[in-house]
Design an enzyme around this catalytic site. Structure first.
Site, PDB file in Angstrom:
ATOM      1  N   THR A 205       0.826  -1.201   0.000  1.00  0.00           N
ATOM      2  CA  THR A 205       0.000   0.000   0.000  1.00  0.00           C
ATOM      3  C   THR A 205       0.865   1.258   0.000  1.00  0.00           C
ATOM      4  O   THR A 205       2.021   1.216   0.452  1.00  0.00           O
ATOM      5  CB  THR A 205      -0.911  -0.028   1.249  1.00  0.00           C
ATOM      6  OG1 THR A 205      -1.494   1.263   1.438  1.00  0.00           O
ATOM      7  CG2 THR A 205      -0.147  -0.367   2.520  1.00  0.00           C
ATOM      8  N   ASP A 206       0.281   2.377  -0.423  1.00  0.00           N
ATOM      9  CA  ASP A 206       1.008   3.650  -0.342  1.00  0.00           C
ATOM     10  C   ASP A 206       1.207   4.099   1.109  1.00  0.00           C
ATOM     11  O   ASP A 206       2.073   4.928   1.405  1.00  0.00           O
ATOM     12  CB  ASP A 206       0.292   4.745  -1.153  1.00  0.00           C
ATOM     13  CG  ASP A 206      -1.152   4.989  -0.748  1.00  0.00           C
ATOM     14  OD1 ASP A 206      -1.643   4.351   0.203  1.00  0.00           O
ATOM     15  OD2 ASP A 206      -1.804   5.835  -1.394  1.00  0.00           O
ATOM     16  N   GLU A 207       0.393   3.542   2.010  1.00  0.00           N
ATOM     17  CA  GLU A 207       0.439   3.995   3.408  1.00  0.00           C
ATOM     18  C   GLU A 207       1.755   3.688   4.113  1.00  0.00           C
ATOM     19  O   GLU A 207       2.037   4.256   5.159  1.00  0.00           O
ATOM     20  CB  GLU A 207      -0.678   3.325   4.220  1.00  0.00           C
ATOM     21  CG  GLU A 207      -2.033   3.771   3.803  1.00  0.00           C
ATOM     22  CD  GLU A 207      -3.081   3.418   4.831  1.00  0.00           C
ATOM     23  OE1 GLU A 207      -2.748   3.163   5.998  1.00  0.00           O
ATOM     24  OE2 GLU A 207      -4.253   3.404   4.452  1.00  0.00           O
TER      25      GLU A 207
ATOM     26  N   TYR B  10      -1.959  -0.699  11.238  1.00  0.00           N
ATOM     27  CA  TYR B  10      -2.143  -1.375   9.941  1.00  0.00           C
ATOM     28  C   TYR B  10      -0.952  -1.116   9.016  1.00  0.00           C
ATOM     29  O   TYR B  10      -0.326  -2.055   8.510  1.00  0.00           O
ATOM     30  CB  TYR B  10      -3.448  -0.903   9.266  1.00  0.00           C
ATOM     31  CG  TYR B  10      -3.472  -1.169   7.779  1.00  0.00           C
ATOM     32  CD1 TYR B  10      -3.546  -2.469   7.279  1.00  0.00           C
ATOM     33  CD2 TYR B  10      -3.386  -0.118   6.852  1.00  0.00           C
ATOM     34  CE1 TYR B  10      -3.540  -2.725   5.908  1.00  0.00           C
ATOM     35  CE2 TYR B  10      -3.376  -0.364   5.481  1.00  0.00           C
ATOM     36  CZ  TYR B  10      -3.455  -1.663   5.019  1.00  0.00           C
ATOM     37  OH  TYR B  10      -3.445  -1.911   3.662  1.00  0.00           O
TER      38      TYR B  10
ATOM     39  N   LYS C  72       1.998  -3.599   7.364  1.00  0.00           N
ATOM     40  CA  LYS C  72       2.235  -3.730   5.920  1.00  0.00           C
ATOM     41  C   LYS C  72       3.705  -3.390   5.608  1.00  0.00           C
ATOM     42  O   LYS C  72       4.342  -4.052   4.800  1.00  0.00           O
ATOM     43  CB  LYS C  72       1.296  -2.813   5.125  1.00  0.00           C
ATOM     44  CG  LYS C  72      -0.161  -3.216   5.143  1.00  0.00           C
ATOM     45  CD  LYS C  72      -0.441  -4.577   4.527  1.00  0.00           C
ATOM     46  CE  LYS C  72      -0.304  -4.591   3.034  1.00  0.00           C
ATOM     47  NZ  LYS C  72      -0.731  -5.919   2.460  1.00  0.00           N
TER      48      LYS C  72
END
Ligand code: NAD
Ligand code: DAU
Length: 327
Positions: free
Chosen positions: A118-120, A145, A149
């Site tokens: 993810t970009d997060e 979260y 990741k």
């Protein structure tokens, strides 16, 4: 024919991926999914696949499935930030231990892995700026979260470098489209209005997400599987990293004739995600089809309006949990 093992294939993005890959007919598809609250067999109705219910943390099961496949596409994860603030433990287990378990199996059997990230993992960008995340952006996750990741990405990178595992990683921005769980922003607002309730905007609503239609994300994943270079990372985004949450809610309200209200903000709320997808566009020739977000949004609204039987069951419990935290 090649066999593709798709973990998390009964979830939102995974099930749309299985549908797209089955349409393209490139491989026999085996889905491994634990069917948590987010997984749903109905998402795969009418799609040709084999289904195994089980966890990516179950080492003997994972070993057996990996041994009999050619490539693994790893979507399985706990995926919702708000849930990770309430209880991080399943996130550590599935996202970190699950990825470790898969990596050990692909290492043993010499199989290819594509890891969906993810970009997060890059944290957030300030509002109002014009910089974007590239593949070189430093890791700076904010939530439990995104930290799990990021942890899983680091494992993949280390297994590539230390053990020569054949893997690729993609970082995608916020997806929307059919079969997305009603806990997430866009389906929550659509189903609120369809239920006669106002849409709920966290805090000021000035935050920005780089929305991409799920089919565009999955088309990019297929491009990486076909043409991506092993050991490489690719950012995926559709160029919408300037649209605020408030603008998205206003659009949904306009299309459905509803209203919205401001509710308690998310603790540690990331401000802006904007992706630079130059690499995947240049190297693999990938292009998003939904260049106008509003076209995809209108289509998604129609899907939810026509599939109340799919979302109604989960809606009450989700709203009860949100109400407990003032959201
Ligand atoms: P989702 O929550 O809709 O689906 C997750 C799926 O994984 C479910 O079917 C669930 O049953 C399954 N699962 C959970 N724990 C499992 C376990 N231990 N073993 C096997 N299966 C398990 O998630 P999603 O939104 O479809 O996200 C899929 C992937 O894409 C995740 O890795 C997520 O981090 C990543 N991603 C999501 C977005 C987004 O906007 N939703 C954007 C970028 C990346
Ligand atoms: O950026 C990719 C990520 O996008 C994925 O890695 C995650 O799996 C996915 O869940 C998503 O994370 P977000 O936290 O950005 O998505 P969410 O749909 O929860 O929220 C989107 C934005 O909308 C965020 O700024 C919070 C806000 N929001 C959310 C909800 C549920 C609201 O304003 N109101 C709401 O009711």
């Amino acid at each position: 024919m090649r066999t593709m093992l798709v973990t998390g294939g009964a979830g939102f993005i995974g099930s749309n991926f299985v549908r797209l890959a089955a349409q393209r007919g490139t491989a026999r598809i085996v889905v491994l999914d634990a069917l948590t609250y987010a997984g749903n067999r109905a998402n795969l109705e009418g799609v040709e696949h084999e289904f195994v219910q089980g966890s990516v943390t179950d080492a003997p099961l994972v070993d057996d499935l990996v041994r009999h496949c050619d490539v693994v596409v790893h979507f399985a994860a706990e995926s919702h930030n708000d849930n990770s603030l309430a209880d991080p433990s399943p996130f550590v287990n599935t996202n970190v231990v699950g990825t470790f378990t898969l990596l050990e199996a692909v290492r043993r059997h010499g199989k290819r892995l594509h890891h969906i990230s993810t970009d997060e993992v890059f944290g957030d960008l300030p509002l109002g700026g014009d910089e974007a995340f590239t593949e070189q952006s430093p890791y700076r996750p904010s939530s439990p979260y995104s930290a799990t990741k990021a942890g899983s990405d680091h494992l993949v990178r280390a297994w590539v470098r230390s053990f020569g595992v054949k893997a690729t990683v993609s970082h995608c921005s916020n997806n929307f489209g059919p079969y997305q769980h009603v806990e997430k922003f866009i389906p929550r607002q659509i189903t609120n209005i369809l239920s006669g309730a106002p849409a709920k905007l966290y805090g000021s609503g000035a935050q920005v997400r780089d929305w991409i239609h799920v089919d565009d994300h999955n088309d990019a994943v297929l491009a990486i599987l076909e043409r991506g270079r092993l050991g490489e990372t690719y950012n995926i985004g559709a160029g919408h990293g300037h649209i605020t949450n408030k603008e998205v809610v206003e659009m949904i309200c306009e299309l459905l004739g509803g209203t919205y209200e401001h509710v308690a903000d998310r603790p540690g709320h990331d401000q802006r995600y904007t992706m630079d997808a130059t690499k995947i566009r240049g190297e693999l020739g990938w292009r998003p089809q939904y260049t106008d977000m509003w076209v995809g949004l209108e289509k998604t609204i129609t899907w939810y309006a026509e599939h109340e039987d799919w979302w109604r069951g989960a809606k009450v419990g989700v709203e009860k949990r949100y109400a407990e935290s003032g959201q």
